[in-house]
Design a protein around this motif. Sequence first.
Motif, PDB file in Angstrom:
ATOM      1  N   VAL A  67      -1.818 -49.822 -43.694  1.00 13.71           N
ATOM      2  CA  VAL A  67      -2.277 -48.731 -42.843  1.00 13.71           C
ATOM      3  C   VAL A  67      -1.893 -47.378 -43.436  1.00 13.71           C
ATOM      4  CG1 VAL A  67      -2.063 -47.665 -40.569  1.00 13.71           C
ATOM      5  CG2 VAL A  67      -2.166 -50.152 -40.769  1.00 13.71           C
ATOM      6  N   ALA A  68      -0.619 -47.244 -43.821  1.00 13.80           N
ATOM      7  CA  ALA A  68      -0.136 -45.957 -44.320  1.00 13.80           C
ATOM      8  C   ALA A  68       1.102 -46.181 -45.162  1.00 13.80           C
ATOM      9  CB  ALA A  68       0.173 -45.016 -43.165  1.00 13.80           C
ATOM     10  N   SER A  69       1.320 -45.270 -46.109  1.00 13.09           N
ATOM     11  CA  SER A  69       2.511 -45.339 -46.931  1.00 13.09           C
ATOM     12  C   SER A  69       3.032 -43.942 -47.194  1.00 13.09           C
ATOM     13  CB  SER A  69       2.234 -46.070 -48.234  1.00 13.09           C
ATOM     14  OG  SER A  69       1.234 -45.397 -48.975  1.00 13.09           O
ATOM     15  N   ILE A  70       4.344 -43.867 -47.434  1.00 14.08           N
ATOM     16  CA  ILE A  70       4.973 -42.589 -47.766  1.00 14.08           C
ATOM     17  C   ILE A  70       5.943 -42.843 -48.894  1.00 14.08           C
ATOM     18  CG2 ILE A  70       6.715 -42.862 -45.919  1.00 14.08           C
ATOM     19  CD1 ILE A  70       6.500 -39.737 -45.610  1.00 14.08           C
ATOM     20  N   LEU A  71       5.818 -42.048 -49.949  1.00 15.46           N
ATOM     21  CA  LEU A  71       6.538 -42.311 -51.185  1.00 15.46           C
ATOM     22  C   LEU A  71       7.894 -41.631 -51.187  1.00 15.46           C
ATOM     23  CD1 LEU A  71       6.626 -43.421 -54.073  1.00 15.46           C
ATOM     24  CD2 LEU A  71       5.441 -41.338 -54.799  1.00 15.46           C
ATOM     25  N   SER A  72       8.925 -42.411 -51.249  1.00 16.45           N
ATOM     26  CA  SER A  72      10.345 -42.035 -51.392  1.00 16.45           C
ATOM     27  C   SER A  72      10.619 -40.583 -51.058  1.00 16.45           C
ATOM     28  CB  SER A  72      10.857 -42.424 -52.772  1.00 16.45           C
ATOM     29  OG  SER A  72      10.226 -41.708 -53.793  1.00 16.45           O
ATOM     30  N   ASP A  73      11.210 -39.867 -51.987  1.00 15.64           N
ATOM     31  CA  ASP A  73      11.660 -38.511 -51.701  1.00 15.64           C
ATOM     32  C   ASP A  73      10.560 -37.464 -51.778  1.00 15.64           C
ATOM     33  OD1 ASP A  73      14.976 -38.849 -53.154  1.00 15.64           O
ATOM     34  OD2 ASP A  73      14.227 -39.134 -51.119  1.00 15.64           O
ATOM     35  N   ARG A  87      -0.343 -41.781 -48.028  1.00 12.08           N
ATOM     36  CA  ARG A  87      -1.672 -42.359 -48.198  1.00 12.08           C
ATOM     37  C   ARG A  87      -2.015 -43.124 -46.943  1.00 12.08           C
ATOM     38  NH1 ARG A  87      -2.532 -45.253 -53.886  1.00 12.08           N
ATOM     39  NH2 ARG A  87      -4.663 -45.088 -53.135  1.00 12.08           N
ATOM     40  N   TYR A  88      -3.325 -43.145 -46.638  1.00 16.71           N
ATOM     41  CA  TYR A  88      -3.777 -43.796 -45.414  1.00 16.71           C
ATOM     42  C   TYR A  88      -4.998 -44.653 -45.681  1.00 16.71           C
ATOM     43  CZ  TYR A  88      -0.844 -40.289 -43.167  1.00 16.71           C
ATOM     44  OH  TYR A  88       0.219 -39.508 -42.787  1.00 16.71           O
ATOM     45  N   ALA A  89      -5.129 -45.705 -44.909  1.00 20.99           N
ATOM     46  CA  ALA A  89      -6.373 -46.457 -44.909  1.00 20.99           C
ATOM     47  C   ALA A  89      -7.474 -45.565 -44.351  1.00 20.99           C
ATOM     48  CB  ALA A  89      -6.223 -47.710 -44.047  1.00 20.99           C
ATOM     49  N   ASP A  90      -8.685 -45.736 -44.873  1.00 16.13           N
ATOM     50  CA  ASP A  90      -9.800 -44.907 -44.413  1.00 16.13           C
ATOM     51  C   ASP A  90      -9.994 -45.003 -42.899  1.00 16.13           C
ATOM     52  OD1 ASP A  90     -11.927 -45.467 -47.332  1.00 16.13           O
ATOM     53  OD2 ASP A  90     -10.312 -44.036 -46.969  1.00 16.13           O
ATOM     54  N   THR A  97      -0.410 -40.554 -38.519  1.00 18.01           N
ATOM     55  CA  THR A  97       0.468 -39.779 -39.399  1.00 18.01           C
ATOM     56  C   THR A  97       1.758 -40.548 -39.625  1.00 18.01           C
ATOM     57  OG1 THR A  97      -0.424 -37.698 -38.534  1.00 18.01           O
ATOM     58  CG2 THR A  97       1.661 -37.604 -39.752  1.00 18.01           C
ATOM     59  N   ILE A  98       2.079 -40.765 -40.898  1.00 18.77           N
ATOM     60  CA  ILE A  98       3.326 -41.433 -41.253  1.00 18.77           C
ATOM     61  C   ILE A  98       4.354 -40.368 -41.621  1.00 18.77           C
ATOM     62  CG2 ILE A  98       2.653 -41.719 -43.678  1.00 18.77           C
ATOM     63  CD1 ILE A  98       4.180 -44.389 -43.667  1.00 18.77           C
ATOM     64  N   SER A  99       5.584 -40.599 -41.234  1.00 17.02           N
ATOM     65  CA  SER A  99       6.663 -39.676 -41.571  1.00 17.02           C
ATOM     66  C   SER A  99       7.973 -40.444 -41.645  1.00 17.02           C
ATOM     67  CB  SER A  99       6.758 -38.549 -40.536  1.00 17.02           C
ATOM     68  OG  SER A  99       7.035 -39.076 -39.245  1.00 17.02           O
ATOM     69  N   LYS A 100       8.978 -39.801 -42.213  1.00 14.52           N
ATOM     70  CA  LYS A 100      10.273 -40.469 -42.320  1.00 14.52           C
ATOM     71  C   LYS A 100      11.374 -39.452 -42.407  1.00 14.52           C
ATOM     72  CE  LYS A 100      10.220 -41.080 -47.371  1.00 14.52           C
ATOM     73  NZ  LYS A 100      11.558 -40.641 -47.765  1.00 14.52           N
ATOM     74  N   LEU A 135       5.254 -43.849 -37.211  1.00 14.54           N
ATOM     75  CA  LEU A 135       3.809 -43.819 -37.343  1.00 14.54           C
ATOM     76  C   LEU A 135       3.263 -43.258 -36.034  1.00 14.54           C
ATOM     77  CD1 LEU A 135       1.389 -44.555 -39.193  1.00 14.54           C
ATOM     78  CD2 LEU A 135       1.194 -46.678 -37.867  1.00 14.54           C
ATOM     79  N   GLN A 136       2.793 -42.027 -36.093  1.00 13.84           N
ATOM     80  CA  GLN A 136       2.168 -41.400 -34.945  1.00 13.84           C
ATOM     81  C   GLN A 136       0.698 -41.794 -34.941  1.00 13.84           C
ATOM     82  OE1 GLN A 136       3.487 -39.410 -32.411  1.00 13.84           O
ATOM     83  NE2 GLN A 136       1.448 -39.636 -31.512  1.00 13.84           N
ATOM     84  N   MET A 137       0.264 -42.397 -33.864  1.00 14.44           N
ATOM     85  CA  MET A 137      -1.102 -42.905 -33.777  1.00 14.44           C
ATOM     86  C   MET A 137      -1.805 -42.198 -32.621  1.00 14.44           C
ATOM     87  SD  MET A 137      -0.431 -46.975 -34.412  1.00 14.44           S
ATOM     88  CE  MET A 137       0.370 -47.205 -32.827  1.00 14.44           C
TER      89      MET A 137
END
Length: 118
Positions: A48-54, A59-62, A69-72, A81-83
């Motif tokens: 669905v979504a990914s967020i790269l380390s630092d 990236r998101y699925a279409d 929105t992904i965050s960390k 994951l805010q949906m």
Amino acid sequence: QVQLVESGGGLVQPGGSLRLSCAASGFSFSDYTMRWYRQAPGKERELVASILSDFGFTRYADSVKGRFTISKDNAKNTQWLQMNNLAPEDTAVYFCNARHILTGMEYWGQGTQVTVSS
């Protein structure tokens, strides 16, 4: 002991919002790419979504672009994951995933159910 614990799933009406959380322990959060996957009944698990380390690259699925929105927060060892504007086709079990940026070692959470229905 490595643990990923998801929370925040539930039943929501179409057009509604949910915020999923994934609390991690037992590893250095900042060394991992964090992802959310989902699996609907009878379907394969999909990214669905990914967020790269630092760097915070996302990236998101279409199918979820513009809605999710992904965050960390590395200090809190937590990702979210805010949906928004949820639709019935978003109904699935959502899984938190961590993959080491160098070794590829992966960890999975137990999943949290999201059901979108009127």
